[in-house]
Design a protein around this motif. Sequence first.
Motif, PDB file in Angstrom:
ATOM      1  N   GLY A 156      -5.101  17.572  -6.885  1.00  0.00           N
ATOM      2  CA  GLY A 156      -5.991  18.141  -8.048  1.00  0.00           C
ATOM      3  C   GLY A 156      -7.269  17.416  -8.394  1.00  0.00           C
ATOM      4  N   VAL A 157      -7.563  16.525  -7.614  1.00  0.00           N
ATOM      5  CA  VAL A 157      -8.833  15.735  -7.682  1.00  0.00           C
ATOM      6  C   VAL A 157     -10.057  16.749  -6.912  1.00  0.00           C
ATOM      7  N   ASP A 158     -11.081  17.009  -7.318  1.00  0.00           N
ATOM      8  CA  ASP A 158     -11.939  17.640  -6.786  1.00  0.00           C
ATOM      9  C   ASP A 158     -12.857  16.808  -6.170  1.00  0.00           C
ATOM     10  N   ALA A 159     -12.702  16.297  -4.826  1.00  0.00           N
ATOM     11  CA  ALA A 159     -13.354  15.148  -4.164  1.00  0.00           C
ATOM     12  C   ALA A 159     -13.131  15.219  -2.654  1.00  0.00           C
ATOM     13  N   PRO A 160     -14.066  15.260  -1.901  1.00  0.00           N
ATOM     14  CA  PRO A 160     -13.712  15.189  -0.517  1.00  0.00           C
ATOM     15  C   PRO A 160     -13.329  13.878  -0.091  1.00  0.00           C
ATOM     16  N   TRP A 161     -12.360  13.582  -0.178  1.00  0.00           N
ATOM     17  CA  TRP A 161     -11.877  12.221   0.354  1.00  0.00           C
ATOM     18  C   TRP A 161     -11.064  12.537   1.554  1.00  0.00           C
ATOM     19  N   CYS A 162     -11.085  11.157   2.272  1.00  0.00           N
ATOM     20  CA  CYS A 162     -10.118  11.277   3.402  1.00  0.00           C
ATOM     21  C   CYS A 162      -9.648   9.961   3.826  1.00  0.00           C
ATOM     22  N   VAL A 163      -8.626   9.556   4.456  1.00  0.00           N
ATOM     23  CA  VAL A 163      -8.078   8.537   4.870  1.00  0.00           C
ATOM     24  C   VAL A 163      -8.793   7.898   6.080  1.00  0.00           C
ATOM     25  N   VAL A 164      -9.190   6.722   5.896  1.00  0.00           N
ATOM     26  CA  VAL A 164      -9.874   5.958   7.151  1.00  0.00           C
ATOM     27  C   VAL A 164      -9.332   4.844   7.604  1.00  0.00           C
ATOM     28  N   GLY A 165      -9.695   3.975   8.515  1.00  0.00           N
ATOM     29  CA  GLY A 165      -9.163   2.730   8.953  1.00  0.00           C
ATOM     30  C   GLY A 165      -7.947   3.062   9.898  1.00  0.00           C
ATOM     31  N   GLY A 166      -7.194   2.117  10.071  1.00  0.00           N
ATOM     32  CA  GLY A 166      -6.161   2.300  10.751  1.00  0.00           C
ATOM     33  C   GLY A 166      -5.032   3.362  10.706  1.00  0.00           C
ATOM     34  N   HIS A 167      -4.859   3.685   9.346  1.00  0.00           N
ATOM     35  CA  HIS A 167      -3.954   4.750   8.972  1.00  0.00           C
ATOM     36  C   HIS A 167      -4.418   6.152   9.506  1.00  0.00           C
ATOM     37  N   ALA A 168      -5.910   6.114   9.510  1.00  0.00           N
ATOM     38  CA  ALA A 168      -6.601   7.348  10.104  1.00  0.00           C
ATOM     39  C   ALA A 168      -6.320   7.518  11.590  1.00  0.00           C
TER      40      ALA A 168
ATOM     41  N   PRO B 198       0.706  -1.017   0.108  1.00  0.00           N
ATOM     42  CA  PRO B 198       0.067  -0.076  -0.020  1.00  0.00           C
ATOM     43  C   PRO B 198       0.838   1.104  -0.130  1.00  0.00           C
ATOM     44  N   TRP B 199       0.428   2.208  -0.592  1.00  0.00           N
ATOM     45  CA  TRP B 199       0.713   3.471  -0.457  1.00  0.00           C
ATOM     46  C   TRP B 199       0.904   4.065   0.669  1.00  0.00           C
ATOM     47  N   ALA B 200       1.945   4.910   1.332  1.00  0.00           N
ATOM     48  CA  ALA B 200       1.701   5.539   2.410  1.00  0.00           C
ATOM     49  C   ALA B 200       0.738   6.767   2.535  1.00  0.00           C
ATOM     50  N   PRO B 201       0.285   7.364   3.447  1.00  0.00           N
ATOM     51  CA  PRO B 201      -0.838   8.311   3.445  1.00  0.00           C
ATOM     52  C   PRO B 201      -0.373   9.708   2.563  1.00  0.00           C
ATOM     53  N   GLU B 202       1.079   9.964   2.592  1.00  0.00           N
ATOM     54  CA  GLU B 202       1.582  10.908   1.818  1.00  0.00           C
ATOM     55  C   GLU B 202       1.469  10.560   0.059  1.00  0.00           C
ATOM     56  N   GLN B 203       1.938   9.373   0.064  1.00  0.00           N
ATOM     57  CA  GLN B 203       1.538   9.145  -1.330  1.00  0.00           C
ATOM     58  C   GLN B 203       0.311   8.845  -2.051  1.00  0.00           C
ATOM     59  N   VAL B 204      -0.683   8.719  -1.100  1.00  0.00           N
ATOM     60  CA  VAL B 204      -2.065   8.693  -1.554  1.00  0.00           C
ATOM     61  C   VAL B 204      -2.455  10.326  -1.879  1.00  0.00           C
ATOM     62  N   ALA B 205      -2.048  11.195  -0.871  1.00  0.00           N
ATOM     63  CA  ALA B 205      -2.242  12.563  -1.190  1.00  0.00           C
ATOM     64  C   ALA B 205      -1.559  13.169  -2.331  1.00  0.00           C
ATOM     65  N   HIS B 206      -0.480  12.715  -2.747  1.00  0.00           N
ATOM     66  CA  HIS B 206       0.298  13.228  -3.768  1.00  0.00           C
ATOM     67  C   HIS B 206      -0.685  12.388  -5.086  1.00  0.00           C
TER      68      HIS B 206
END
Length: 210
Positions: A30-42, A18-26
């Motif tokens: 530029g994507v116009d969507a209100p996403w957020c990290v969930v699960g254990g990483h959150a 899996p990507w790290a949270p920083e890699q997910v954010a990268h």
Amino acid sequence: MSDRITHWDGPPLDAWEPWAPEQVAHALAGVDAPWCVVGGHAIDLFLGRETRHHEDIEIAVPRVFFPAIRRHFEGSYALHVVGDGEVRRLVPGAPYPADRHQCWLLDEAANRWRLDIMQEPGDAELWVCRRNERLSQPRARIQALSTYGIPYLAPEAVLLYKAKYKRPKDEADFANCLPVLSADARHWLAEGLALVHPGHAWIEALRDAS
């Protein structure tokens, strides 16, 4: 998840890097969507430290915004519909099944799963719990930003989902969060558990901590 899957397209189910949270954010920049990290990483983003190993990484997005994320990743990654014991490749252009909410992202060049995307009710302003839509919060109150600006779901909402499974890692996440949850967060989680999982052991622990 993998022990409940009986059919899948793609690499082995445990082929997660899996990507790290920083890699997910990268990747989602530029994507116009209100996403957020969930699960254990959150939980780790809330606590400000890595508390344990994570086999995968999950994000959540309101279902109405999933097409924007899909368009962003299609062509570079292979999307797979997950549910009912199957992991099926999503054919580009095909409609996403209305009765599925989970999507795995496959990095075909590396033959590794990178990201688990959850589609949920709600919209850009309102978070709605997928398990029980009577539970909702303004998104501004139920999401937060990490030190590095990564959006994550508040721990009380993450734990509400985790309460269903009672796995050792979920118990560990609860134990790590309990001492630092605010009084409002403890109250909200206790009330949510009483609605979704009546009699859950965490309810008494939350009330004892108040």
